[in-house]
Scaffold this motif. Structure first.
Motif, PDB file in Angstrom:
ATOM      1  N   TYR A  87       0.782  -1.110  -0.116  1.00 31.28           N
ATOM      2  CA  TYR A  87      -0.089   0.140   0.088  1.00 31.28           C
ATOM      3  C   TYR A  87       0.835   1.185   0.038  1.00 31.28           C
ATOM      4  O   TYR A  87       2.047   0.886  -0.035  1.00 31.28           O
ATOM      5  CB  TYR A  87      -0.843  -0.192   1.235  1.00 31.28           C
ATOM      6  CG  TYR A  87      -0.453   0.575   2.433  1.00 31.28           C
ATOM      7  CD1 TYR A  87      -0.943   1.790   3.080  1.00 31.28           C
ATOM      8  CD2 TYR A  87       0.707  -0.112   3.038  1.00 31.28           C
ATOM      9  CE1 TYR A  87      -0.272   2.285   4.182  1.00 31.28           C
ATOM     10  CE2 TYR A  87       1.275   0.481   4.265  1.00 31.28           C
ATOM     11  CZ  TYR A  87       0.764   1.432   5.005  1.00 31.28           C
ATOM     12  OH  TYR A  87       1.211   2.116   6.030  1.00 31.28           O
ATOM     13  N   GLY A  88       0.220   2.307   0.227  1.00 26.09           N
ATOM     14  CA  GLY A  88       0.907   3.696  -0.014  1.00 26.09           C
ATOM     15  C   GLY A  88       1.994   4.119   1.041  1.00 26.09           C
ATOM     16  O   GLY A  88       2.451   5.285   0.851  1.00 26.09           O
ATOM     17  N   GLY A  89       2.038   3.440   2.056  1.00 24.61           N
ATOM     18  CA  GLY A  89       2.953   3.645   3.138  1.00 24.61           C
ATOM     19  C   GLY A  89       2.544   4.803   4.128  1.00 24.61           C
ATOM     20  O   GLY A  89       3.448   4.715   5.084  1.00 24.61           O
ATOM     21  N   ALA A  90       1.584   5.230   4.286  1.00 25.13           N
ATOM     22  CA  ALA A  90       1.221   6.394   5.571  1.00 25.13           C
ATOM     23  C   ALA A  90       0.503   5.677   6.292  1.00 25.13           C
ATOM     24  O   ALA A  90      -0.143   4.384   6.490  1.00 25.13           O
ATOM     25  CB  ALA A  90       0.048   7.120   4.642  1.00 25.13           C
ATOM     26  N   GLY A  91       0.626   6.109   7.445  1.00 24.56           N
ATOM     27  CA  GLY A  91       0.194   5.650   8.786  1.00 24.56           C
ATOM     28  C   GLY A  91      -1.011   6.685   9.346  1.00 24.56           C
ATOM     29  O   GLY A  91      -1.766   6.413  10.533  1.00 24.56           O
ATOM     30  N   VAL A  92      -1.894   7.401   8.190  1.00 29.73           N
ATOM     31  CA  VAL A  92      -3.038   8.165   8.524  1.00 29.73           C
ATOM     32  C   VAL A  92      -4.088   7.634   7.703  1.00 29.73           C
ATOM     33  O   VAL A  92      -3.888   7.324   6.644  1.00 29.73           O
ATOM     34  CB  VAL A  92      -2.657   9.748   8.352  1.00 29.73           C
ATOM     35  CG1 VAL A  92      -1.755  10.076   9.455  1.00 29.73           C
ATOM     36  CG2 VAL A  92      -2.047  10.041   7.084  1.00 29.73           C
ATOM     37  N   GLY A  93      -5.143   7.949   8.096  1.00 26.90           N
ATOM     38  CA  GLY A  93      -6.669   7.625   7.280  1.00 26.90           C
ATOM     39  C   GLY A  93      -6.668   6.110   7.137  1.00 26.90           C
ATOM     40  O   GLY A  93      -6.200   5.446   7.718  1.00 26.90           O
TER      41      GLY A  93
END
Length: 194
Positions: free
Chosen positions: A38-44
């Protein structure tokens, strides 16, 4: 299949059901022994996907452009995090590392990723399944539009049918596991006619 990519928003959206669906599909991916890409973010919803797969003991690979590291806040607990130089590099790495793709609710970035990977499949550049998880009718209008593109002759019906659409995590993964790409492609046909 060994790994499945989820395209989704770095925001939560306005419904709790979006977060629940992100968690459900990610847990099911981990339960079946697949790696989540996935896109690697820790939010949303991105963060919800990673957290759910990790909580199930799954392997999670994130791919995040350097320029978004601060804005999207990289997830600190991933199995692997790849920092890349651009969105193009992010999408290329996601495609390379994944054996299938699921789009859950998200915005323009999610649409960009979903359409690009589906187009690559139509062109015969890969034979991997792609799916839309239609949470709470989020994609209803888009599905109508996609049907119209086939009805109006801009997309072949076989190519429109390549895109798996469902509301249930287990059903989506079952269909992906049994996916058979259509025979031939526009690109291959056009090349052979020249």
């Amino acid at each position: 299949m060994k790994s499945i990519c989820i395209f989704c928003g770095s925001n939560w959206g306005n419904r709790e059901e979006y977060k629940q669906a992100a968690s459900a599909i990610s847990r099911e991916i981990a339960r079946r022994g697949y790696t989540l890409v996935y896109g690697g973010a820790g939010v949303g919803l991105m963060g919800a996907c990673a957290d759910a797969a990790l909580a199930e003991g799954g392997k999670v690979i994130g791919i995040l452009p350097e320029a978004l590291k601060e804005k999207e806040v990289d997830h600190k607990g991933l199995t692997e995090l790849h920092l890349v130089s651009s969105m193009h590099e992010r999408k290329a790495m996601m495609a390379e590392l994944s054996d299938g793709f699921i789009s859950i609710p998200g915005g323009a970035g999610t649409m960009d990723e979903m359409f690009e990977i589906w187009t690559w499949g139509m062109l015969g550049w890969h034979d991997k399944p792609s799916a839309l998880m239609n949470v709470e009718g989020y994609y209803d209008d888009l599905i109508k539009f996609l049907d119209k593109t086939a009805d109006e002759g801009f997309v072949r019906k076989a190519h429109r049918e390549m895109l798996i659409i469902d509301t249930d995590a287990e059903s989506i993964l079952d269909q992906m596991e049994n996916y058979q790409p259509p025979q031939g492609s526009k690109w291959i046909k056009q090349k052979s006619e020249t």
